[in-house]
Enzyme design. Sequence first.
Site, mmCIF file in Angstrom:
data_model
loop_
_atom_site.group_PDB
_atom_site.id
_atom_site.type_symbol
_atom_site.label_atom_id
_atom_site.label_comp_id
_atom_site.label_asym_id
_atom_site.label_seq_id
_atom_site.Cartn_x
_atom_site.Cartn_y
_atom_site.Cartn_z
ATOM 1 C CB SER A 89 -2.742 8.278 9.749
ATOM 2 O OG SER A 89 -1.737 9.230 9.424
ATOM 3 C CD GLU A 95 -7.008 1.152 1.633
ATOM 4 O OE1 GLU A 95 -6.602 1.888 2.555
ATOM 5 O OE2 GLU A 95 -7.176 1.545 0.475
ATOM 6 C CG HIS A 97 -2.195 0.857 0.890
ATOM 7 N ND1 HIS A 97 -2.792 0.965 -0.339
ATOM 8 C CD2 HIS A 97 -2.921 1.658 1.725
ATOM 9 C CE1 HIS A 97 -3.812 1.775 -0.263
ATOM 10 N NE2 HIS A 97 -3.918 2.215 0.970
#
Length: 715
Positions: A288, A474, A128
């Site tokens: 994140s 995801e 990714h």
Amino acid sequence: EQTKHVQIFSHSVILASINFQPTSTQNPSAGGSGSYLIGVGRADCTGPVAEIPLMGFAKADQVGGGLLTRLYSRAFIVAEPGDSKRVVFVSADIGMVSQRLRLEVLKALKSKYGELYRQDNVILSGTHTHSGPAGYFQYTLFWITSKGLIRPSLQAIVNGIVKSIDIAHQNMKKGRLFINRGTVENSQINRSPYSYLQNPASERSRYSSNTDKEMVMLKMVAASGQELGLISWFAVHPVSMNNTNHLVNSDNVGYASYLFEQEKNKGMLPGEGSFVAAFASSNLGDVSPNTKGPFCINTGDSCDNPQSACPIGGAKMCMAMGPGADMFDSTRIIGQNIYLKAKEMYANASQEITGPLSSAHQWVNMSDVSVEFNATHTVKTCKPALGHSFAAGTIDGVGAFNFTQGAVQGDPFWDSIRDQLLGEPSNETQACHEPKPILFSTGEMTRPHPWHPDIVDIQLATIGSLAIVAVPGELTTMSGRRLREAVRSEFESHGTSGMNVVIAGLCNVYTHYITTYEEYQVQRYEAASTIYGPHTLSAYIQLYRRLAKAIATHTVQDLPSGPEPPLFNITSLTLVPTVGADNAPPNKTFGDVLQEARKQYRAGEVAEVTFVSANPRNSAENASEHNFLTVERYINVSGTWHAVHNDASWETRFYWTKGSSGQSNATVEWHIPSATEPGIYRIRYFGHYKKKPIFQPAVFYPFEGTSSVFEILSL
């Protein structure tokens, strides 16, 4: 992360799990006959590093302009001693695995190996990274920011994956597997905490964090004691490099692989050596690496609110920052954190995996799955569609125009434009996706080809007590937890307890995100990108339970294979211009130095040389594994030059600048590490230039350039 705006795009997650027989604790360095046959392999899959859009942020102007680190496919084959069953796991440094890519890889494997490597026992997962070349998709949505199907980009990945499997296949050894788990700190935040809070308090109270901090590692050792490699699964978005980056690279998890392989393949250049370390994706949907969190870039105020919007400038001003001074530094810090925990876990891995192998796979039409909630209640998935908040992007990469996250109502302006250009979503699809306001009803858009996949791979492989759940998208943190738990309990209910279930993300085909039903209700980016509607996760849980049951009850052979996915008849269809003839400036030739290095440097400084260049795409299309540069040290004793870095090295950067009339420059930077030995050095550059004789095919010529020598002084 992705600047998925109206220009569209997204990423993906992988699931993993485990099977049979209780594990035992042993000394991994001890000898032994070996429970399995194990093969590992690594191959370059970088592709063209210039002029090709980068895949991930869906930002039209984010095209390749050079190279920071190479992209690799890492393959691992585990076979039973009798060689009767095999499982292949591939982690590739790409944004995600596309259906087109998977189908072409399987076709190539079938022509080489017959029925040995198949859709059921080959898992293809993307790390990714958002800094790899795009253009390897067959569904129309992804063409918009990828500029179509780009054959050199697709071919490089297909070739790299197949070659990595070839290398693993040719180097099978008796060996043993060990599993370990550990907690990685200071490396992630949940970028949609408001969505996460919609999950039941009773469920959230079972977990100490709103991200999965656990890393699961599979260590591989030959019976001879030779260290073979590892696979690590950890949930974090590889978006430390943001949407202003133009250098192809493997981001934070790729840097972790780089560090581990450099440590184990001592004295080798990056990409060389037999030890292979994969840092694979997991349920990273809402995770994140930009640990400073979201701030308004114009005022410095926090924008950690349900809309991720700033008082002045709106959502476009709300960005999350990593822990470092810049994106390179943040990539280094997060990658090093992951590597250091992996190094510790690897050294201490003592729980051995033993037991049979199994794999199960089905193709499923995800736009039409009935989910049985209970004896009286059934719900369904929907035709694919993206909501308005998809266009808002995330705090890792904001979108365009005035879209914001958390939109549960449409916008009359954008809806009217959509209706005129693309058609209005049907009432049925709108009702199915409630409360998502549909921006693109991709499941009802079929020109020139369908915009999104209907047929999706559902795959589960077990290696002893390890279950790898290969997920085609995801998963958010809580979605991953629910799926892992469901698979584990399904095994348990059929007498197979103690399974280690891992989620492998971004596997086999890309279907964007998978949120929980509760997260879906507030329609932040991840929910707006859950393309099969509010019951997507429930459908996947039902489907993966079915595979787990088949493996646990030895009835895999009775599973229907399902409807085969289409392979559209497109060889290449792209808006990327063809490469013209290259030209050198007057009185210059390719490889000539335009800006020389200084005479002397110290560690911590940057040596920089600019050369007369040609388009790097020439090299990608004419040499499967082309190296653009070396940093070389002069060896006094032998009077020879020795390469200490190449273009895959973290310390080097290759920038390409296009001029006019076929002219271009290449700049090589060497960020001199503190451990650099004093001595005499030089920088070399390698390329191919293109000539187009009249009425004849183009011809490519290799060339090289060399800087003047310079000295590295001791500190």
